[in-house]
Design a protein around this motif. Sequence first.
Motif, mmCIF file in Angstrom:
data_model
loop_
_atom_site.group_PDB
_atom_site.id
_atom_site.type_symbol
_atom_site.label_atom_id
_atom_site.label_comp_id
_atom_site.label_asym_id
_atom_site.label_seq_id
_atom_site.Cartn_x
_atom_site.Cartn_y
_atom_site.Cartn_z
ATOM 1 N N LEU A 95 -5.155 5.204 1.398
ATOM 2 C CA LEU A 95 -5.660 5.686 2.680
ATOM 3 C C LEU A 95 -7.127 5.323 2.888
ATOM 4 N N GLU A 96 -7.993 5.669 1.965
ATOM 5 C CA GLU A 96 -9.425 5.432 2.147
ATOM 6 C C GLU A 96 -9.747 3.945 2.218
ATOM 7 N N THR A 97 -9.058 3.144 1.436
ATOM 8 C CA THR A 97 -9.260 1.688 1.451
ATOM 9 C C THR A 97 -8.914 1.130 2.824
ATOM 10 N N ALA A 155 0.831 -1.207 0.000
ATOM 11 C CA ALA A 155 0.000 0.000 0.000
ATOM 12 C C ALA A 155 0.860 1.250 0.000
ATOM 13 N N SER A 156 0.256 2.338 -0.477
ATOM 14 C CA SER A 156 0.888 3.650 -0.450
ATOM 15 C C SER A 156 -0.138 4.651 0.082
ATOM 16 N N THR A 205 -8.331 10.081 9.486
ATOM 17 C CA THR A 205 -7.477 10.320 8.317
ATOM 18 C C THR A 205 -6.058 10.701 8.713
ATOM 19 N N GLU A 206 -5.913 11.567 9.699
ATOM 20 C CA GLU A 206 -4.583 11.996 10.127
ATOM 21 C C GLU A 206 -3.768 10.827 10.681
ATOM 22 N N GLN A 207 -4.398 9.976 11.506
ATOM 23 C CA GLN A 207 -3.691 8.838 12.105
ATOM 24 C C GLN A 207 -3.252 7.831 11.039
ATOM 25 N N SER A 209 -10.471 -0.949 8.065
ATOM 26 C CA SER A 209 -10.214 -0.844 9.506
ATOM 27 C C SER A 209 -11.509 -0.669 10.282
ATOM 28 N N ILE A 210 -12.311 0.280 9.850
ATOM 29 C CA ILE A 210 -13.557 0.574 10.558
ATOM 30 C C ILE A 210 -14.522 -0.600 10.462
#
Length: 172
Positions: A14-16, A9-10, A48-50, A21-22
């Motif tokens: 992020l959104e994936t 991943a890169s 998003t920041e984490q 995760s959630i």
Amino acid sequence: MNPIEIKKASASDLETIQKISIQTFKETFAAVNTPENITNYINESFNTEQITTELNRADSQFYVAYSNSEAVGYLKINFGDAQTETINENALEIHRIYVVQSFHGKNIGQLLLDKAKVIAQSTGVAVIWLGVWEENHRVLRFYTKNEFVVFDKHVFTLGKDKQTDLLMQLHI
């Protein structure tokens, strides 16, 4: 079943990673924890920041598992200072193997664990370690089947609830 593809991943993933995760955290833990504790943990750990910070950390790596181009799980590993605890200087931590519930029993977790083992061998670490909630019996059986052994435990705080994670390791 279609073959599973695992890709490093890169930042563009992020959104994936956030979505998986959630979803998996809720699927795994919502039934046995308060909604407030689940919501607070998700807001703290998967914002998003984490996730961006984790994705950009040099000593952390994410690998996403795809089935027919659908992201169905991921592996997060930590080296060096990125590890959540100092267990062994020459170690790799499996911080997360998350697989969406509809893909449980389809070998995704095993493929992600195997990826971690290959990385451990190629980087010359001596030990792979991880923490598992003591009440997550399905996952404990999975790691035991893969020759991980319990060597310690620590407290995992979920909101206001103190829980015990068993620390497990596999010598490479």
